[in-house]
Every structure is written in structure tokens, then in C-alpha cells.
Design a protein around this motif. Sequence first.
Motif, PDB file in Angstrom:
ATOM      1  N   ALA A  16      35.314 -24.794 -46.457  1.00 40.30           N
ATOM      2  CA  ALA A  16      34.454 -25.541 -47.381  1.00 40.30           C
ATOM      3  C   ALA A  16      33.260 -26.237 -46.734  1.00 40.30           C
ATOM      4  N   LEU A  17      33.309 -26.533 -45.451  1.00 43.84           N
ATOM      5  CA  LEU A  17      32.262 -27.359 -44.840  1.00 43.84           C
ATOM      6  C   LEU A  17      30.928 -26.617 -44.717  1.00 43.84           C
ATOM      7  N   ARG A  18      29.853 -27.339 -45.055  1.00 39.58           N
ATOM      8  CA  ARG A  18      28.498 -26.793 -45.012  1.00 39.58           C
ATOM      9  C   ARG A  18      27.574 -27.851 -44.415  1.00 39.58           C
ATOM     10  N   PRO A  19      26.310 -27.513 -44.151  1.00 36.60           N
ATOM     11  CA  PRO A  19      25.385 -28.496 -43.580  1.00 36.60           C
ATOM     12  C   PRO A  19      25.250 -29.775 -44.410  1.00 36.60           C
ATOM     13  N   ASP A  20      25.468 -29.698 -45.714  1.00 34.22           N
ATOM     14  CA  ASP A  20      25.411 -30.914 -46.547  1.00 34.22           C
ATOM     15  C   ASP A  20      26.495 -31.923 -46.169  1.00 34.22           C
ATOM     16  N   ASP A  21      27.548 -31.472 -45.484  1.00 40.74           N
ATOM     17  CA  ASP A  21      28.658 -32.341 -45.110  1.00 40.74           C
ATOM     18  C   ASP A  21      28.443 -33.050 -43.774  1.00 40.74           C
ATOM     19  N   VAL A  22      27.340 -32.758 -43.081  1.00 41.47           N
ATOM     20  CA  VAL A  22      27.078 -33.366 -41.773  1.00 41.47           C
ATOM     21  C   VAL A  22      27.100 -34.883 -41.906  1.00 41.47           C
ATOM     22  N   GLY A  23      27.828 -35.525 -40.993  1.00 35.92           N
ATOM     23  CA  GLY A  23      27.956 -36.979 -40.998  1.00 35.92           C
ATOM     24  C   GLY A  23      29.214 -37.472 -41.687  1.00 35.92           C
ATOM     25  N   ALA A  24      29.805 -36.645 -42.531  1.00 35.23           N
ATOM     26  CA  ALA A  24      31.026 -37.053 -43.237  1.00 35.23           C
ATOM     27  C   ALA A  24      32.232 -36.976 -42.310  1.00 35.23           C
ATOM     28  N   ASN A  25      33.144 -37.916 -42.465  1.00 35.31           N
ATOM     29  CA  ASN A  25      34.417 -37.846 -41.764  1.00 35.31           C
ATOM     30  C   ASN A  25      35.363 -37.020 -42.615  1.00 35.31           C
ATOM     31  N   VAL A  26      35.975 -35.998 -42.011  1.00 38.31           N
ATOM     32  CA  VAL A  26      36.817 -35.080 -42.764  1.00 38.31           C
ATOM     33  C   VAL A  26      38.187 -34.949 -42.113  1.00 38.31           C
ATOM     34  N   VAL A  27      39.133 -34.480 -42.914  1.00 42.50           N
ATOM     35  CA  VAL A  27      40.465 -34.139 -42.420  1.00 42.50           C
ATOM     36  C   VAL A  27      40.737 -32.699 -42.830  1.00 42.50           C
ATOM     37  N   LEU A  28      41.041 -31.854 -41.843  1.00 41.89           N
ATOM     38  CA  LEU A  28      41.384 -30.453 -42.072  1.00 41.89           C
ATOM     39  C   LEU A  28      42.838 -30.237 -41.683  1.00 41.89           C
ATOM     40  N   LEU A  29      43.528 -29.428 -42.445  1.00 49.93           N
ATOM     41  CA  LEU A  29      44.897 -29.027 -42.117  1.00 49.93           C
ATOM     42  C   LEU A  29      44.922 -27.511 -42.050  1.00 49.93           C
ATOM     43  N   GLY A  30      45.505 -26.951 -40.997  1.00 52.25           N
ATOM     44  CA  GLY A  30      45.553 -25.500 -40.905  1.00 52.25           C
ATOM     45  C   GLY A  30      46.214 -25.018 -39.629  1.00 52.25           C
ATOM     46  N   TRP A  31      46.134 -23.696 -39.456  1.00 49.16           N
ATOM     47  CA  TRP A  31      46.677 -23.051 -38.264  1.00 49.16           C
ATOM     48  C   TRP A  31      45.615 -22.969 -37.186  1.00 49.16           C
ATOM     49  N   VAL A  32      46.027 -23.076 -35.926  1.00 46.13           N
ATOM     50  CA  VAL A  32      45.106 -22.826 -34.815  1.00 46.13           C
ATOM     51  C   VAL A  32      44.858 -21.328 -34.792  1.00 46.13           C
ATOM     52  N   HIS A  33      43.609 -20.946 -34.965  1.00 47.50           N
ATOM     53  CA  HIS A  33      43.223 -19.542 -35.048  1.00 47.50           C
ATOM     54  C   HIS A  33      42.894 -18.993 -33.660  1.00 47.50           C
ATOM     55  N   ARG A  34      42.015 -19.682 -32.956  1.00 50.14           N
ATOM     56  CA  ARG A  34      41.613 -19.302 -31.598  1.00 50.14           C
ATOM     57  C   ARG A  34      41.353 -20.557 -30.782  1.00 50.14           C
ATOM     58  N   VAL A  35      41.555 -20.439 -29.474  1.00 52.20           N
ATOM     59  CA  VAL A  35      41.286 -21.538 -28.552  1.00 52.20           C
ATOM     60  C   VAL A  35      40.312 -21.015 -27.498  1.00 52.20           C
ATOM     61  N   ARG A  36      39.210 -21.764 -27.262  1.00 53.03           N
ATOM     62  CA  ARG A  36      38.248 -21.393 -26.237  1.00 53.03           C
ATOM     63  C   ARG A  36      37.994 -22.614 -25.357  1.00 53.03           C
ATOM     64  N   ASP A  37      38.422 -22.530 -24.095  1.00 52.06           N
ATOM     65  CA  ASP A  37      38.241 -23.624 -23.142  1.00 52.06           C
ATOM     66  C   ASP A  37      37.045 -23.295 -22.263  1.00 52.06           C
ATOM     67  N   LEU A  38      35.977 -24.078 -22.392  1.00 56.84           N
ATOM     68  CA  LEU A  38      34.756 -23.846 -21.616  1.00 56.84           C
ATOM     69  C   LEU A  38      34.584 -24.879 -20.513  1.00 56.84           C
ATOM     70  N   GLY A  39      35.679 -25.418 -20.037  1.00 54.18           N
ATOM     71  CA  GLY A  39      35.604 -26.412 -18.970  1.00 54.18           C
ATOM     72  C   GLY A  39      35.350 -27.795 -19.517  1.00 54.18           C
ATOM     73  N   GLY A  40      34.093 -28.144 -19.765  1.00 52.79           N
ATOM     74  CA  GLY A  40      33.739 -29.472 -20.266  1.00 52.79           C
ATOM     75  C   GLY A  40      34.015 -29.658 -21.741  1.00 52.79           C
ATOM     76  N   LEU A  41      34.149 -28.582 -22.459  1.00 52.94           N
ATOM     77  CA  LEU A  41      34.419 -28.634 -23.898  1.00 52.94           C
ATOM     78  C   LEU A  41      35.555 -27.686 -24.240  1.00 52.94           C
ATOM     79  N   LEU A  42      36.293 -28.050 -25.277  1.00 51.47           N
ATOM     80  CA  LEU A  42      37.358 -27.188 -25.775  1.00 51.47           C
ATOM     81  C   LEU A  42      37.084 -26.951 -27.252  1.00 51.47           C
ATOM     82  N   PHE A  43      36.937 -25.681 -27.616  1.00 51.99           N
ATOM     83  CA  PHE A  43      36.684 -25.304 -29.002  1.00 51.99           C
ATOM     84  C   PHE A  43      37.931 -24.673 -29.582  1.00 51.99           C
ATOM     85  N   ILE A  44      38.262 -25.057 -30.793  1.00 57.06           N
ATOM     86  CA  ILE A  44      39.394 -24.466 -31.497  1.00 57.06           C
ATOM     87  C   ILE A  44      38.933 -24.103 -32.893  1.00 57.06           C
TER      88      ILE A  44
END
Length: 180
Positions: A16-44
Motif C-alpha cells: 500500500a505505501l506510496r510517495p504520498d505516505d512519506v513522513g508517516a509512521n507505519v506498522v507493517l506485518l508480514g513475512w521476511v521475503h528477502r534479506v540483503r546485508d550491505l555492510g553499513g545497511l541491512l535491507f529486508i
Amino acid sequence: MAERLGDLTRTHTCGALRPDDVGANVVLLGWVHRVRDLGGLLFIDVRDREGVTQVVFDMDDEALMAKAKRLRSEFVVGISGPVRHRSPDTVNAKIPTGEVEVVVRQVTVLNEARTPPFQIADDTPVAEDVRLKYRYLDLRRPKVQANLVLRHKVTSAIRRYFDANGFLEIETPILTKLTP
């Protein structure tokens, strides 16, 4: 639509999230789809039946990062934090949520998962007997999800049409289902 789970109340689905939601605090519930560890940052990538959203963990919070490094594919998580624009070079035009990401301020592991017997995130070929044995996992795969949604929409449209035209839906147990 807010969905309450323990101390978490879902504010948005993962699609559901789009650029109009920038700045909003959100809560997402779901499955971990992919994990990408780039050293200084971790993307999931977090997924539910509505889509996928990228969340990012910053190395500044050591306790949060330690929790994040434990996350594996198919863990069920609750994520909360603000939505921000992705940098222009990281925008993913292939998904509807590809212009934004959630900066994780809190992560709750709702359920851990063992390594699945096949990849759920991808539509890689899987032997039929394995798919049937683990049908509950197969139902999470994108192609199967799309088929379920299509079937639901077709069936709903047929039922709405017949209902609008005065038809009654009657199940004849002998012809359709076994009954006690």
C-alpha cells in the motif's frame, strides 16, 4: 484498515505505501521475503498477500541491528517506523512500493521459521510431491497467490451477477460435498 496483533496495530499492507505516505509512521506485518546485508545497511523486503515493501535497518542502533541480523526468510515480523523516499538510484520501478522504504525503529519477531524446503519468493520449479507435501508453503508463492485472487474475483463476480438477477445459490450435498 487497522489490524491488531499483540502490541502492534497494522496501519498499512505491504503493497500500500506510496510517495504520498512519506513522513508517516507505519506498522507493517508480514513475512521476511528477502534479506540483503550491505555492510553499513541491512535491507529486508517484507511481504504480505498485498505486495512487498523494502525496510531498512541503520547500523546506528546496535540492539536493533542485532535483532535484524537474526531475521531469515519466512520469519513473520512486525515492523514500525517512518516512510521515506528511496534515493533515485535505488528506486525499483518493478513494484508499486518501489519509490519508498520504511526506516525501522522497532522490529518484533512474531514467529520464527525453519529454512523452507523450496524458495517461496521465487517461482523456481519444485517437484510436485514436494509442493503437495508442503502445500501450506506453496500457497504463499506469487503465482499461486495470483491464481487464488483471480479465482476469488471470478467467483465473486458470478455470484454477484446471479444474486442481482434473482437466483438462489443452493448446495446439493450429494452432488457437491460429502456430508455427515
